[in-house]
Design an enzyme around this catalytic site. Sequence first.
Site, mmCIF file in Angstrom:
data_model
loop_
_atom_site.group_PDB
_atom_site.id
_atom_site.type_symbol
_atom_site.label_atom_id
_atom_site.label_comp_id
_atom_site.label_asym_id
_atom_site.label_seq_id
_atom_site.Cartn_x
_atom_site.Cartn_y
_atom_site.Cartn_z
ATOM 1 N N GLU A 84 0.829 -1.215 0.000
ATOM 2 C CA GLU A 84 0.000 0.000 0.000
ATOM 3 C C GLU A 84 0.864 1.266 0.000
ATOM 4 O O GLU A 84 1.764 1.411 0.831
ATOM 5 C CB GLU A 84 -0.911 -0.015 1.238
ATOM 6 C CG GLU A 84 -1.913 1.118 1.256
ATOM 7 C CD GLU A 84 -2.899 1.016 2.431
ATOM 8 O OE1 GLU A 84 -3.145 -0.092 2.932
ATOM 9 O OE2 GLU A 84 -3.404 2.073 2.834
ATOM 10 N N HIS A 376 -2.232 9.839 -0.620
ATOM 11 C CA HIS A 376 -2.330 8.624 -1.428
ATOM 12 C C HIS A 376 -2.219 8.912 -2.921
ATOM 13 O O HIS A 376 -1.890 8.052 -3.703
ATOM 14 C CB HIS A 376 -3.703 7.953 -1.210
ATOM 15 C CG HIS A 376 -3.684 6.922 -0.124
ATOM 16 N ND1 HIS A 376 -4.137 7.172 1.137
ATOM 17 C CD2 HIS A 376 -3.276 5.632 -0.119
ATOM 18 C CE1 HIS A 376 -4.007 6.092 1.873
ATOM 19 N NE2 HIS A 376 -3.490 5.143 1.135
HETATM 20 C C1 MEV Z 1 -5.846 2.698 5.299
HETATM 21 O O1 MEV Z 1 -5.031 1.627 4.918
HETATM 22 C C2 MEV Z 1 -5.822 2.881 6.804
HETATM 23 C C3 MEV Z 1 -6.740 3.977 7.346
HETATM 24 O O2 MEV Z 1 -8.077 3.725 6.916
HETATM 25 C C4 MEV Z 1 -6.659 3.911 8.854
HETATM 26 C C5 MEV Z 1 -7.645 4.817 9.569
HETATM 27 O O3 MEV Z 1 -8.710 5.102 9.019
HETATM 28 O O4 MEV Z 1 -7.334 5.185 10.721
HETATM 29 C C6 MEV Z 1 -6.343 5.325 6.834
#
Ligand code: MEV
Length: 447
Positions: A84, A376
């Site tokens: 990721e 992202h």
């Molecule tokens: C994504 O991989 C993880 C998050 O959804 C964690 C969160 O929402 O605290 C960004």
Amino acid sequence: MSNNEKTSIVSGFYKLPIKDRIEFVKKFSDLNEEETQLFTSCLDMDIADRMIENVLGTFELPLGIAVNFLINGKNYLIPMTIEESSVVAAASNAAKIARIKGGFKTESTDPLMIGQIQLLHIDDVADAAQKIINKKKEILNLANEQDKVLLKFGGGAKDLEVRILDSPLGKMIVTHLIVDVRDAMGANAVNTMCEALAPMLEEITGGKVRLKILSNLADKRIVKATAIFDKEKLGGEKVIDAFLESYNLAAIDPYRAATHNKGIMNGIDSLIIATGNDFRAIEAGAHAYAARSGQYSSLSKYYKNENGDLVGELELPMAIGIIGGAGNIHPKAKLCKKILGIKTAKELAEVVVSLGLAQNFAAVYALSTVGIQKGHMSLHAKNIAVMAGASGNLIDKVANQMIKEGKIKLDRAEEILKEIKWFFLQYLQVPAHNNNKLLLAGPYLLF
Ligand code: MEV
């Protein structure tokens, strides 16, 4: 480099070419040439073939390095294996902020694992349970005869707990064998002991043993990491209040807690995988621990201290080892342990939990302020460009155009790519990916 000269702080690490990043890690962790070559090599097929059954090949994931970590006063570069985008950058950034107030501090219990032995078909379970307790010494002795090496290093079976459980099939006894597994994950040692004890427990109670297996709810092997995040650096009191509002939903609502804890596991799993440990075991233990009150909740806790800074705490079971298992077979797992410079399973577990806290802080901080999509965006856009068929320098061009337009979609990437290629063939009669001159093609800046 000696430990006092080392610092894991690097700014702009992500901007360095890969070879310079490798060079930095090589120096930091005193890697030799052979070890350095491992970064770009694949797992040997013979090794893979011995690790699992029916092997056809290997499956690669990116290995990145989180920088800036200071844990219990020691600098760490943390290897992370994850698919990721943004996760490694987010952890590094959180570690940089945590450093302002002294980095991460940890505490942990002894490495105690639990083995379960299930006994059924007993009429008087209270009497049978008492008989097991009366024979505790003999039971522990037999368990310890199974692993003389563990005993030599100060580990071994230390205690017994006897539980009586009601089930739809009637009452059953579950005996917990508590084993100090030292630097191992412990599954093999504990399972061997449990199997060896089965006949003895049947003889003592007159019952029938069914399951004899380790529990992944390793709630006697707990690690806690704490960090203070500086109020001014975070943007002041209002930002901390917004952070705490976000966190509180995870504390009370399982729907949010699952996502919040997933963010923690982004960091934890990536280091567990990089060191050849069993991430399913850690996941199972973490989520069971998150539900220990009867309601699934956040694994971390946040509050303001007397200065108004944000304090973060993360506590969870951490059943990982540095000896035995895949971590001692997989060359890259051995390399990652060398990069970390860890000496014990306890030290590795403390780094893992600190990384989980950094990851969680970074996610909730981003969510409470700018949102996570911005971070992202860049790598995500590049991936979409590749999916659309871009290669070479066209990847960045297609990605940048999508970011500019605020529309990161496969169909848009395909259109942009088509338009760029059309331009090159039409006007320049060269394939688009050969271009590295400054050009304007329709709306796109093609440098
Ligand atoms: C994504 O991989 C993880 C998050 O959804 C964690 C969160 O929402 O605290 C960004």
